[in-house]
Design an enzyme around this catalytic site. Structure first.
Site, PDB file in Angstrom:
ATOM      1  CE  LYS A  11      -3.890  -2.232   2.246  1.00 26.57           C
ATOM      2  NZ  LYS A  11      -4.849  -2.075   3.389  1.00 26.57           N
ATOM      3  CE1 TYR A  51      -9.419  -3.261   0.396  1.00 24.77           C
ATOM      4  CE2 TYR A  51      -8.293  -1.260  -0.682  1.00 24.77           C
ATOM      5  CZ  TYR A  51      -8.360  -2.284  -0.095  1.00 24.77           C
ATOM      6  OH  TYR A  51      -7.022  -2.601   0.545  1.00 24.77           O
ATOM      7  CG  PHE A  59     -13.334   1.448   6.935  1.00 22.06           C
ATOM      8  CD1 PHE A  59     -12.830   0.738   5.909  1.00 22.06           C
ATOM      9  CD2 PHE A  59     -13.969   0.651   7.741  1.00 22.06           C
ATOM     10  CE1 PHE A  59     -12.987  -0.383   5.553  1.00 22.06           C
ATOM     11  CE2 PHE A  59     -14.173  -0.815   7.549  1.00 22.06           C
ATOM     12  CZ  PHE A  59     -13.582  -1.008   6.310  1.00 22.06           C
ATOM     13  CB  THR A  93      -7.023  -5.830   9.806  1.00 18.21           C
ATOM     14  OG1 THR A  93      -7.472  -7.077   9.296  1.00 18.21           O
ATOM     15  CG2 THR A  93      -7.433  -4.651   8.966  1.00 18.21           C
ATOM     16  CG  ASN A 114      -3.646  -2.080   6.940  1.00 18.40           C
ATOM     17  OD1 ASN A 114      -3.634  -1.797   5.857  1.00 18.40           O
ATOM     18  ND2 ASN A 114      -4.727  -2.909   7.000  1.00 18.40           N
ATOM     19  CG  HIS A 117      -5.219  -6.384  -0.317  1.00 21.49           C
ATOM     20  ND1 HIS A 117      -6.391  -6.349   0.357  1.00 21.49           N
ATOM     21  CD2 HIS A 117      -5.304  -7.346  -1.401  1.00 21.49           C
ATOM     22  CE1 HIS A 117      -7.160  -7.346  -0.319  1.00 21.49           C
ATOM     23  NE2 HIS A 117      -6.499  -7.795  -1.186  1.00 21.49           N
ATOM     24  CD  GLU A 128      -8.632  -9.488  -3.375  1.00 17.97           C
ATOM     25  OE1 GLU A 128      -7.767  -9.763  -3.233  1.00 17.97           O
ATOM     26  OE2 GLU A 128      -9.604  -9.108  -2.581  1.00 17.97           O
TER      27      GLU A 128
END
Ligand code: UDP
Length: 142
Positions: A11, A51, A59, A93, A114, A117, A128
């Site tokens: 990320k 997502y 969120f 997570t 974080n 993924h 994905e």
């Protein structure tokens, strides 16, 4: 255990920390092969689509904003039990709950930023992977 493929994303926070190589090294030491990779700066539409299952969560807008805040490194990992192995390397997570020595314990600063993924099941992995890669862009090494 069967050979599997999983989708991994490093990320924007981890890319900004310059730890792509460190994270790749963890994949390789765990016996996972990188069979496809690309660096992308996701558009809002790409992040929202990826997502989509979280669209109703509180969120979601912050997650999309974070995921488009800088480049990400997207890769397909292949190996025995690749889905669970990658999740184990990533840790929980919330980095506060992530086991010591995991990617999130070492590099994540919050539950939002974080670091990584990883697909959580064979169905999500297939979806994905095809979200980012055509089959001919993958290079399995057997
Ligand atoms: N997330 C967040 N706040 C939360 C829960 C999740 O920002 O309270 C973000 C976080 O980046 C997480 C992603 O949404 O990685 C997807 O959530 P999920 O529960 O699927 O966690 P993961 O599979 O990434 O561990």
């Amino acid at each position: 255990m069967a050979t599997e493929r999983t989708l991994s994303i490093i990320k924007p926070d981890a890319v900004a920390k310059n730890v792509i190589g460190d994270i790749y090294s963890r994949f390789e030491k765990a016996g996972l092969q990188i069979v496809g990779a690309k660096m992308l700066h996701l558009s809002k539409e790409q992040a929202e689509g990826f997502y989509a299952e979280h669209a109703e969560r509180g969120f979601f807008a912050d997650l999309v904003s974070f995921m488009t805040s800088g480049p990400v490194m997207v890769q397909v990992l292949e190996g025995e039990g690749a889905i669970a192995k990658n999740r184990e390397l990533m840790g929980a997570t919330n980095p506060k709950e992530a086991a010591p020595g995991t990617i999130r314990a070492d590099f994540a600063s919050s539950i939002d930023a974080n670091a990584a993924h990883g697909s959580d099941a064979p169905e999500s992995a297939a979806r994905e992977i095809s979200y980012f890669f055509k089959e001919e862009e993958l290079c399995p090494r057997g």
